[in-house]
Write a protein that holds these residues in place. Structure first.
Motif, short mmCIF file in Angstrom:
data_model
loop_
_atom_site.label_atom_id
_atom_site.label_comp_id
_atom_site.label_asym_id
_atom_site.label_seq_id
_atom_site.Cartn_x
_atom_site.Cartn_y
_atom_site.Cartn_z
N UNK A 1 8.16 -8.51 -1.87
CA UNK A 1 7.55 -9.83 -2.01
C UNK A 1 7.31 -10.40 -0.79
N UNK A 2 8.10 -10.28 0.20
CA UNK A 2 7.88 -10.64 1.77
C UNK A 2 6.74 -10.03 2.19
N UNK A 3 6.53 -8.47 2.19
CA UNK A 3 5.45 -7.90 2.70
C UNK A 3 4.30 -8.44 1.86
N UNK A 4 4.08 -8.47 0.55
CA UNK A 4 3.08 -8.85 -0.32
C UNK A 4 2.62 -10.33 0.21
N UNK A 5 3.52 -11.23 0.57
CA UNK A 5 3.13 -12.48 0.97
C UNK A 5 2.49 -12.55 2.39
N UNK A 6 2.90 -11.67 3.11
CA UNK A 6 2.48 -11.58 4.58
C UNK A 6 1.05 -11.01 4.62
N UNK A 7 0.83 -9.98 3.94
CA UNK A 7 -0.57 -9.26 3.61
C UNK A 7 -1.67 -10.05 2.82
N UNK A 8 -0.93 -10.80 2.17
CA UNK A 8 -1.91 -11.46 0.89
C UNK A 8 -2.67 -12.65 1.92
N UNK A 9 -1.77 -13.12 2.74
CA UNK A 9 -2.32 -14.49 3.56
C UNK A 9 -3.37 -13.75 4.49
N UNK A 10 -3.52 -12.47 4.74
CA UNK A 10 -4.51 -11.75 5.77
C UNK A 10 -5.80 -11.57 4.52
N UNK A 11 -5.73 -11.95 3.35
CA UNK A 11 -6.85 -11.40 2.46
C UNK A 11 -6.71 -10.35 1.67
N UNK A 12 -5.65 -9.45 1.83
CA UNK A 12 -5.53 -8.27 1.11
C UNK A 12 -4.91 -8.39 -0.23
N UNK A 13 -5.32 -7.37 -1.22
CA UNK A 13 -4.83 -7.50 -2.46
C UNK A 13 -3.70 -6.53 -2.63
N UNK A 14 -2.59 -7.20 -3.29
CA UNK A 14 -1.13 -6.49 -2.88
C UNK A 14 -0.54 -6.56 -4.02
N UNK A 15 0.05 -5.27 -4.58
CA UNK A 15 0.91 -5.26 -5.80
C UNK A 15 2.14 -4.44 -5.11
N UNK A 16 3.50 -5.29 -5.67
CA UNK A 16 4.80 -4.92 -4.98
C UNK A 16 5.53 -4.16 -6.30
#
Length: 119
Positions: free
Chosen positions: A15-30
């Motif tokens: 979830x931490x990695x997901x939040x970091x990368x979503x803030x950069x505009x990426x679509x992330x599934x954990x």
């Protein structure tokens, strides 16, 4: 931006990695389950997979091997709290683009993801 999957046996880390990368505009599934992450990767061929080396049923190295068979174009960054040269070499031999050491440094993660996605 990129589609990314994160596989870690600890949901909070994913979830931490997901939040970091979503803030950069990426679509992330954990994911915390290897089978779910691999099934998702087979169905959706993400641009990037971030895989922890220590998992529940398989090792991250085994998941890397399976992922590369199912989705050869997916780039991979390995995560570990226990870095060794041997593991790093094995992951690179199997197609991992980079290696990140836990605890995760936000800036380092963002830099490595950007670099790996650029190819």
């Amino acid at each position: 931006m990129a589609t990314i999957i994160v596989l870690d046996d600890v949901m909070d880390a994913g979830v931490l990695i997901k939040r970091i990368l979503e803030r950069k505009g990426h679509s992330v599934d954990a994911f915390t389950e290897e089978e779910e992450a691999l099934a998702h990767a087979k169905a959706h061929a993400p641009d990037l997979a971030i895989l922890d080396i220590k998992l529940k049923k398989m090792t991250g190295v085994e998941v890397l091997e399976e992922l590369k068979k199912a989705s050869p174009g997916t780039r991979v960054i390995m995560l570990t709290g226990y870095p060794t040269i041997e593991t790093a070499r094995q992951c690179q031999r199997l197609g991992a683009a980079d290696y990140c050491v836990k605890p995760i440094d936000k800036d380092e993660l963002e830099d490595k993801v950007e670099k790996v996605l650029r190819g």
